[in-house]
Motif scaffolding. Structure first.
Motif, mmCIF file in Angstrom:
data_model
loop_
_atom_site.group_PDB
_atom_site.id
_atom_site.type_symbol
_atom_site.label_atom_id
_atom_site.label_comp_id
_atom_site.label_asym_id
_atom_site.label_seq_id
_atom_site.Cartn_x
_atom_site.Cartn_y
_atom_site.Cartn_z
ATOM 1 N N SER A 242 0.829 -1.211 0.000
ATOM 2 C CA SER A 242 0.000 0.000 0.000
ATOM 3 C C SER A 242 0.863 1.260 0.000
ATOM 4 C CB SER A 242 -0.926 0.007 1.220
ATOM 5 O OG SER A 242 -1.752 -1.138 1.199
ATOM 6 N N ASN A 243 1.976 1.217 0.731
ATOM 7 C CA ASN A 243 2.901 2.358 0.758
ATOM 8 C C ASN A 243 3.481 2.596 -0.640
ATOM 9 O OD1 ASN A 243 4.411 4.356 2.296
ATOM 10 N ND2 ASN A 243 6.213 3.030 2.118
ATOM 11 N N LEU A 244 3.846 1.512 -1.313
ATOM 12 C CA LEU A 244 4.396 1.664 -2.664
ATOM 13 C C LEU A 244 3.341 2.254 -3.595
ATOM 14 C CD1 LEU A 244 6.482 -1.655 -3.034
ATOM 15 C CD2 LEU A 244 7.288 0.627 -2.397
ATOM 16 N N LEU A 245 2.104 1.806 -3.448
ATOM 17 C CA LEU A 245 1.024 2.351 -4.284
ATOM 18 C C LEU A 245 0.805 3.839 -3.992
ATOM 19 C CD1 LEU A 245 -1.545 -0.605 -4.171
ATOM 20 C CD2 LEU A 245 -0.395 0.268 -6.231
ATOM 21 N N THR A 246 0.889 4.198 -2.716
ATOM 22 C CA THR A 246 0.719 5.607 -2.335
ATOM 23 C C THR A 246 1.792 6.478 -2.979
ATOM 24 O OG1 THR A 246 -0.263 5.012 -0.217
ATOM 25 C CG2 THR A 246 0.715 7.205 -0.363
ATOM 26 N N ILE A 247 3.036 6.015 -2.879
ATOM 27 C CA ILE A 247 4.149 6.783 -3.454
ATOM 28 C C ILE A 247 3.992 6.874 -4.974
ATOM 29 C CG2 ILE A 247 6.659 6.798 -3.818
ATOM 30 C CD1 ILE A 247 6.919 5.355 -1.076
ATOM 31 N N TYR A 248 3.664 5.742 -5.567
ATOM 32 C CA TYR A 248 3.484 5.668 -7.025
ATOM 33 C C TYR A 248 2.401 6.648 -7.475
ATOM 34 C CZ TYR A 248 3.698 3.021 -11.483
ATOM 35 O OH TYR A 248 3.880 2.619 -12.785
ATOM 36 N N SER A 249 1.281 6.587 -6.798
ATOM 37 C CA SER A 249 0.148 7.430 -7.178
ATOM 38 C C SER A 249 0.508 8.913 -7.042
ATOM 39 C CB SER A 249 -1.054 7.076 -6.295
ATOM 40 O OG SER A 249 -2.056 8.046 -6.436
ATOM 41 N N ALA A 250 1.130 9.269 -5.928
ATOM 42 C CA ALA A 250 1.444 10.681 -5.691
ATOM 43 C C ALA A 250 2.461 11.211 -6.701
ATOM 44 C CB ALA A 250 1.967 10.875 -4.266
ATOM 45 N N LEU A 251 3.437 10.384 -7.046
ATOM 46 C CA LEU A 251 4.479 10.866 -7.968
ATOM 47 C C LEU A 251 4.028 10.858 -9.419
ATOM 48 C CD1 LEU A 251 7.806 9.329 -6.577
ATOM 49 C CD2 LEU A 251 6.896 11.632 -6.240
ATOM 50 N N SER A 252 3.111 9.961 -9.755
ATOM 51 C CA SER A 252 2.725 9.825 -11.163
ATOM 52 C C SER A 252 1.431 10.563 -11.493
ATOM 53 C CB SER A 252 2.547 8.342 -11.516
ATOM 54 O OG SER A 252 1.426 7.821 -10.811
#
Ligand code: TYM
Length: 332
Positions: A242-252
């Motif tokens: 979930s943390n990776l998805l959060t980072i991914y979503s925010a950066l992309s």
């Protein structure tokens, strides 16, 4: 326009993804709709022991990074806390209406002092949240964009503002925390039960904005993921993914649900490989721009001089009013 104020410590050679996603990203976003004041809090940075030469360097690097991340001195007031003496001055006053017990309940102090023991911690570390309250109240900030770890300090700030107003007459705006739920707590890549933090995380647990991009990519690829193999967002049971998805979503800029469907049927390895690329693409130009700002110290000094001036124009009248309200005899 409503007013916003926030601060960040210059305690490291680089900010990390938690600082950016939890705070600075929102600072950038608020520049146009708010009258925005942002400061690098060097007074706060001397509360736990520091090296003077490093502090000076890191203060510059901090400002350069904030500019590289998108703070625009034409649209916000960017300054160094110690350039505006009213912060320390109001800090003293606020300390005098703070209860000792009240200050003792601050969990960040308990966490930070637990390593060396409260006995050996500085009084400055103890009164740190009171100075933070002064930072905010000097500017009559309506909103304070921060990560989740600052919530308790914001509660104290609100209590102190209300108390002062009750004791001495309406003086301060009672500020609201501005905490964006999705990115309020970016967690450690190696230990998803802990927040990503310069002081608490292992080197592999955090991605620094100024680190070697290949190294950052490697950290993402070796991030701890959860049992099972499905890529879904479930912060409780799958905090790593979930943390990776959060980072991914925010950066992309892609939504979590869009990412979840895009990775349907794919593995954790695919997600990490792609996110590593997104992170590299994000930090590479930041590093280039940070270096450009650092290579032009004259320009940086100018930005800070203008920022300090603009900040003092707001802070000085607030302090004057406070001094008057509490009954200080003003010099003739
Ligand atoms: P500092 O310097 O520790 O952190 C700066 C900002 O980054 C946020 N943050 C995170 N957000 C999400 N996930 C994480 N893992 C993460 N790690 C850090 C913090 O919440 C913060 O918003 N006390 C403050 C500085 C301060 C301040 C102020 C803030 C001094 N005066 C006045 C607001 C208003 C601090 O130590 O932040």
């Amino acid at each position: 326009r409503p007013r916003v104020l926030s601060g960040i410590q210059p305690t490291a050679d680089s900010y990390h993804l938690g600082n950016f996603l939890g705070a600075v990203r929102n600072w950038v976003a608020m520049q146009d709709d708010y009258d925005a004041f942002y400061c690098v809090v060097d007074l706060h940075a001397i509360t736990s022991g520091h090296d003077p030469k490093l502090l000076r360097e890191r203060t510059r690097v901090s400002i350069a990074q904030l500019l590289a991340l998108g703070l625009d001195p034409a649209r916000c007031t960017l300054f160094v806390q110690s350039h505006v003496p009213e912060h320390a001055q109001l800090g003293w006053v606020m300390g005098c209406i703070t209860g000792f017990g009240e200050a003792s309940r601050m969990t960040q102090f308990k966490d930070k002092s637990s390593k060396q023991g409260a006995e050996r911690s500085s009084v400055g570390l103890f009164t740190y949240p009171i100075l933070q309250a002064a930072d905010i109240l000097l500017y009559h900030a309506d909103r304070v964009p921060v990560g989740e770890d600052q919530r308790q300090h914001l509660e104290l700030t609100r209590d102190l503002a209300q108390r002062f107003n009750t004791l001495f007459g309406d003086t301060f705006t009672v500020p609201q925390p501005h905490i964006i739920k999705e990115t309020a707590k970016i967690v450690d890549l190696q230990d998803p039960t802990a927040k990503m933090s310069k002081s608490a995380s292992t080197a592999n647990g955090l991605v620094e904005l100024l680190e070697e991009p290949a190294k950052a990519a490697k950290k993402i690829k070796s991030a701890v993921t959860d049992t099972g193999r499905e890529i879904i967002f479930d912060a409780e049971n799958k905090p790593g993914v979930s943390n990776l998805l959060t980072i991914y979503s925010a950066l992309s800029g892609r939504s979590i649900s869009e990412l979840v469907s895009a990775y349907d049927g794919k593995g954790y390895g695919d997600l990490k490989k792609d996110l590593a690329e997104v992170v590299v693409e994000f930090i590479t130009p930041i590093q280039k721009r940070t270096k450009e700002y650092l290579d032009d110290p004259g320009q940086l000094d100018k930005v800070l001089a203008i920022g300090a001036d603009k900040a003092r124009n707001v802070a000085a009248p607030t302090l004057a009013k406070v001094y008057d309200r509490i009954g200080f005899l003003r010099p003739a």
